[in-house]
Design a protein around this motif. Sequence first.
Motif, PDB file in Angstrom:
ATOM      1  N   VAL A  51       0.851  -1.187   0.000  1.00  0.00           N
ATOM      2  CA  VAL A  51       0.000   0.000   0.000  1.00  0.00           C
ATOM      3  C   VAL A  51       0.886   1.236   0.000  1.00  0.00           C
ATOM      4  O   VAL A  51       1.716   1.416   0.896  1.00  0.00           O
ATOM      5  CB  VAL A  51      -0.936   0.018   1.228  1.00  0.00           C
ATOM      6  N   GLY A  52       0.727   2.062  -1.011  1.00  0.00           N
ATOM      7  CA  GLY A  52       1.447   3.327  -1.093  1.00  0.00           C
ATOM      8  C   GLY A  52       2.903   3.163  -1.498  1.00  0.00           C
ATOM      9  O   GLY A  52       3.501   2.108  -1.342  1.00  0.00           O
ATOM     10  N   LYS A  53       3.424   4.243  -2.040  1.00  0.00           N
ATOM     11  CA  LYS A  53       4.837   4.259  -2.436  1.00  0.00           C
ATOM     12  C   LYS A  53       5.678   4.561  -1.211  1.00  0.00           C
ATOM     13  O   LYS A  53       5.240   5.226  -0.285  1.00  0.00           O
ATOM     14  CB  LYS A  53       5.071   5.326  -3.503  1.00  0.00           C
ATOM     15  N   THR A  54       6.897   4.060  -1.240  1.00  0.00           N
ATOM     16  CA  THR A  54       7.811   4.380  -0.155  1.00  0.00           C
ATOM     17  C   THR A  54       8.414   5.760  -0.400  1.00  0.00           C
ATOM     18  O   THR A  54       8.588   6.174  -1.547  1.00  0.00           O
ATOM     19  CB  THR A  54       8.917   3.307  -0.019  1.00  0.00           C
ATOM     20  N   ASP A  55       8.709   6.464   0.675  1.00  0.00           N
ATOM     21  CA  ASP A  55       9.339   7.770   0.524  1.00  0.00           C
ATOM     22  C   ASP A  55      10.849   7.679   0.724  1.00  0.00           C
ATOM     23  O   ASP A  55      11.530   8.682   0.858  1.00  0.00           O
ATOM     24  CB  ASP A  55       8.721   8.792   1.480  1.00  0.00           C
ATOM     25  N   SER A  56      11.364   6.454   0.714  1.00  0.00           N
ATOM     26  CA  SER A  56      12.790   6.238   0.931  1.00  0.00           C
ATOM     27  C   SER A  56      13.430   5.604  -0.301  1.00  0.00           C
ATOM     28  O   SER A  56      13.173   4.438  -0.609  1.00  0.00           O
ATOM     29  CB  SER A  56      12.995   5.319   2.140  1.00  0.00           C
ATOM     30  N   PRO A  57      14.292   6.342  -1.003  1.00  0.00           N
ATOM     31  CA  PRO A  57      14.971   5.742  -2.156  1.00  0.00           C
ATOM     32  C   PRO A  57      15.867   4.572  -1.742  1.00  0.00           C
ATOM     33  O   PRO A  57      16.066   3.634  -2.515  1.00  0.00           O
ATOM     34  CB  PRO A  57      15.788   6.890  -2.750  1.00  0.00           C
ATOM     35  N   GLU A  58      16.369   4.598  -0.506  1.00  0.00           N
ATOM     36  CA  GLU A  58      17.211   3.495  -0.030  1.00  0.00           C
ATOM     37  C   GLU A  58      16.406   2.204   0.089  1.00  0.00           C
ATOM     38  O   GLU A  58      16.886   1.132  -0.291  1.00  0.00           O
ATOM     39  CB  GLU A  58      17.849   3.847   1.326  1.00  0.00           C
ATOM     40  N   VAL A  59      15.184   2.309   0.600  1.00  0.00           N
ATOM     41  CA  VAL A  59      14.325   1.126   0.699  1.00  0.00           C
ATOM     42  C   VAL A  59      13.984   0.623  -0.698  1.00  0.00           C
ATOM     43  O   VAL A  59      14.049  -0.577  -0.965  1.00  0.00           O
ATOM     44  CB  VAL A  59      13.049   1.416   1.520  1.00  0.00           C
ATOM     45  N   ASP A  60      13.635   1.539  -1.596  1.00  0.00           N
ATOM     46  CA  ASP A  60      13.333   1.153  -2.983  1.00  0.00           C
ATOM     47  C   ASP A  60      14.501   0.399  -3.620  1.00  0.00           C
ATOM     48  O   ASP A  60      14.307  -0.623  -4.276  1.00  0.00           O
ATOM     49  CB  ASP A  60      13.012   2.383  -3.839  1.00  0.00           C
ATOM     50  N   THR A  61      15.703   0.895  -3.427  1.00  0.00           N
ATOM     51  CA  THR A  61      16.901   0.266  -4.002  1.00  0.00           C
ATOM     52  C   THR A  61      17.113  -1.128  -3.418  1.00  0.00           C
ATOM     53  O   THR A  61      17.397  -2.078  -4.146  1.00  0.00           O
ATOM     54  CB  THR A  61      18.138   1.150  -3.749  1.00  0.00           C
ATOM     55  N   LEU A  62      16.956  -1.237  -2.113  1.00  0.00           N
ATOM     56  CA  LEU A  62      17.125  -2.528  -1.450  1.00  0.00           C
ATOM     57  C   LEU A  62      16.096  -3.543  -1.944  1.00  0.00           C
ATOM     58  O   LEU A  62      16.432  -4.681  -2.291  1.00  0.00           O
ATOM     59  CB  LEU A  62      17.018  -2.333   0.059  1.00  0.00           C
ATOM     60  N   VAL A  63      14.850  -3.133  -2.011  1.00  0.00           N
ATOM     61  CA  VAL A  63      13.782  -4.022  -2.474  1.00  0.00           C
ATOM     62  C   VAL A  63      14.033  -4.433  -3.926  1.00  0.00           C
ATOM     63  O   VAL A  63      13.910  -5.612  -4.278  1.00  0.00           O
ATOM     64  CB  VAL A  63      12.399  -3.362  -2.308  1.00  0.00           C
ATOM     65  N   ALA A  64      14.394  -3.490  -4.765  1.00  0.00           N
ATOM     66  CA  ALA A  64      14.657  -3.797  -6.178  1.00  0.00           C
ATOM     67  C   ALA A  64      15.806  -4.794  -6.320  1.00  0.00           C
ATOM     68  O   ALA A  64      15.751  -5.693  -7.172  1.00  0.00           O
ATOM     69  CB  ALA A  64      14.962  -2.520  -6.953  1.00  0.00           C
ATOM     70  N   GLY A  65      16.811  -4.666  -5.494  1.00  0.00           N
ATOM     71  CA  GLY A  65      17.928  -5.616  -5.535  1.00  0.00           C
ATOM     72  C   GLY A  65      17.495  -7.029  -5.196  1.00  0.00           C
ATOM     73  O   GLY A  65      17.867  -7.996  -5.871  1.00  0.00           O
ATOM     74  N   TYR A  66      16.702  -7.172  -4.139  1.00  0.00           N
ATOM     75  CA  TYR A  66      16.214  -8.509  -3.779  1.00  0.00           C
ATOM     76  C   TYR A  66      15.202  -9.021  -4.793  1.00  0.00           C
ATOM     77  O   TYR A  66      15.161 -10.216  -5.083  1.00  0.00           O
ATOM     78  CB  TYR A  66      15.634  -8.523  -2.359  1.00  0.00           C
ATOM     79  N   GLN A  67      14.400  -8.133  -5.353  1.00  0.00           N
ATOM     80  CA  GLN A  67      13.448  -8.552  -6.387  1.00  0.00           C
ATOM     81  C   GLN A  67      14.198  -9.150  -7.581  1.00  0.00           C
ATOM     82  O   GLN A  67      13.813 -10.197  -8.106  1.00  0.00           O
ATOM     83  CB  GLN A  67      12.587  -7.377  -6.831  1.00  0.00           C
ATOM     84  N   LYS A  68      15.260  -8.520  -7.974  1.00  0.00           N
ATOM     85  CA  LYS A  68      16.070  -9.023  -9.089  1.00  0.00           C
ATOM     86  C   LYS A  68      16.651 -10.403  -8.751  1.00  0.00           C
ATOM     87  O   LYS A  68      16.643 -11.311  -9.580  1.00  0.00           O
ATOM     88  CB  LYS A  68      17.193  -8.029  -9.398  1.00  0.00           C
ATOM     89  N   ARG A  69      17.119 -10.558  -7.526  1.00  0.00           N
ATOM     90  CA  ARG A  69      17.669 -11.855  -7.101  1.00  0.00           C
ATOM     91  C   ARG A  69      16.594 -12.945  -7.099  1.00  0.00           C
ATOM     92  O   ARG A  69      16.826 -14.054  -7.562  1.00  0.00           O
ATOM     93  CB  ARG A  69      18.272 -11.740  -5.705  1.00  0.00           C
ATOM     94  N   VAL A  70      15.428 -12.627  -6.548  1.00  0.00           N
ATOM     95  CA  VAL A  70      14.342 -13.615  -6.475  1.00  0.00           C
ATOM     96  C   VAL A  70      13.899 -14.023  -7.872  1.00  0.00           C
ATOM     97  O   VAL A  70      13.583 -15.188  -8.116  1.00  0.00           O
ATOM     98  CB  VAL A  70      13.150 -13.084  -5.649  1.00  0.00           C
ATOM     99  N   ASN A  71      13.907 -13.088  -8.807  1.00  0.00           N
ATOM    100  CA  ASN A  71      13.465 -13.391 -10.168  1.00  0.00           C
ATOM    101  C   ASN A  71      14.346 -14.419 -10.867  1.00  0.00           C
ATOM    102  O   ASN A  71      13.959 -14.957 -11.898  1.00  0.00           O
ATOM    103  CB  ASN A  71      13.334 -12.111 -10.999  1.00  0.00           C
ATOM    104  N   ARG A  72      15.493 -14.735 -10.312  1.00  0.00           N
ATOM    105  CA  ARG A  72      16.306 -15.839 -10.851  1.00  0.00           C
ATOM    106  C   ARG A  72      15.662 -17.195 -10.552  1.00  0.00           C
ATOM    107  O   ARG A  72      15.948 -18.177 -11.218  1.00  0.00           O
ATOM    108  CB  ARG A  72      17.712 -15.818 -10.260  1.00  0.00           C
ATOM    109  N   TYR A  73      14.818 -17.236  -9.545  1.00  0.00           N
ATOM    110  CA  TYR A  73      14.196 -18.485  -9.109  1.00  0.00           C
ATOM    111  C   TYR A  73      12.727 -18.593  -9.506  1.00  0.00           C
ATOM    112  O   TYR A  73      12.239 -19.680  -9.798  1.00  0.00           O
ATOM    113  CB  TYR A  73      14.293 -18.618  -7.585  1.00  0.00           C
ATOM    114  N   ALA A  74      12.021 -17.487  -9.426  1.00  0.00           N
ATOM    115  CA  ALA A  74      10.580 -17.473  -9.710  1.00  0.00           C
ATOM    116  C   ALA A  74      10.195 -16.056 -10.101  1.00  0.00           C
ATOM    117  O   ALA A  74      10.868 -15.100  -9.727  1.00  0.00           O
ATOM    118  CB  ALA A  74       9.784 -17.897  -8.472  1.00  0.00           C
ATOM    119  N   ARG A  75       9.109 -15.952 -10.833  1.00  0.00           N
ATOM    120  CA  ARG A  75       8.620 -14.621 -11.188  1.00  0.00           C
ATOM    121  C   ARG A  75       8.086 -13.936  -9.930  1.00  0.00           C
ATOM    122  O   ARG A  75       7.198 -14.470  -9.258  1.00  0.00           O
ATOM    123  CB  ARG A  75       7.535 -14.724 -12.249  1.00  0.00           C
TER     124      ARG A  75
END
Length: 157
Positions: free
Chosen positions: A8-32
């Motif tokens: 719910v809602g966008k994060t106001d922290s670019p650091e959190v966004d970057t961290l989440v995007a990094g793990y999202q990229k890693r997870v996408n190696r295993y599953a969508r």
Amino acid sequence: MVIELIVVGKTDSPEVDTLVAGYQKRVNRYARFNIITVPDAKTTKGMSPPEVRRAEAVGILKQLNPGDHVVLLDEKGGQLRSVDFARWLQGRMNTGLKRLVFVIGGPYGFDKAVYDRANEAVSLSKMTFSHQIVRALFAEQLYRAFTILRNEPYHHE
């Protein structure tokens, strides 16, 4: 199986966004793994917490399909160790689910309608975290679960 994380809602922290995007990229190696952001309640001033939860529930419920297995990330949910979460995830993958959907609510939590639609709830900790930082914690745990299942050297026990 597709894994969706509804937030719910966008994060106001670019650091959190970057961290989440990094793990999202890693997870996408295993599953969508997709992250769906639903708008937070726009006019929270003058709204009571139940009214905010109700408004956010509309956006959350619109994202769900009838066959989805819905898991709320909620402080009232059951707790799992990382290894147990990995086994739990494997069990869901083995059932042939098309979509496994995790949901992080807004700062006031979930409306009753969302609780009623959920299949289960999982707590990441007995502690309370901001709904924004939970995104990063969950994405990391999802990545950790896949590395445990693949016996890769990320998790140490």
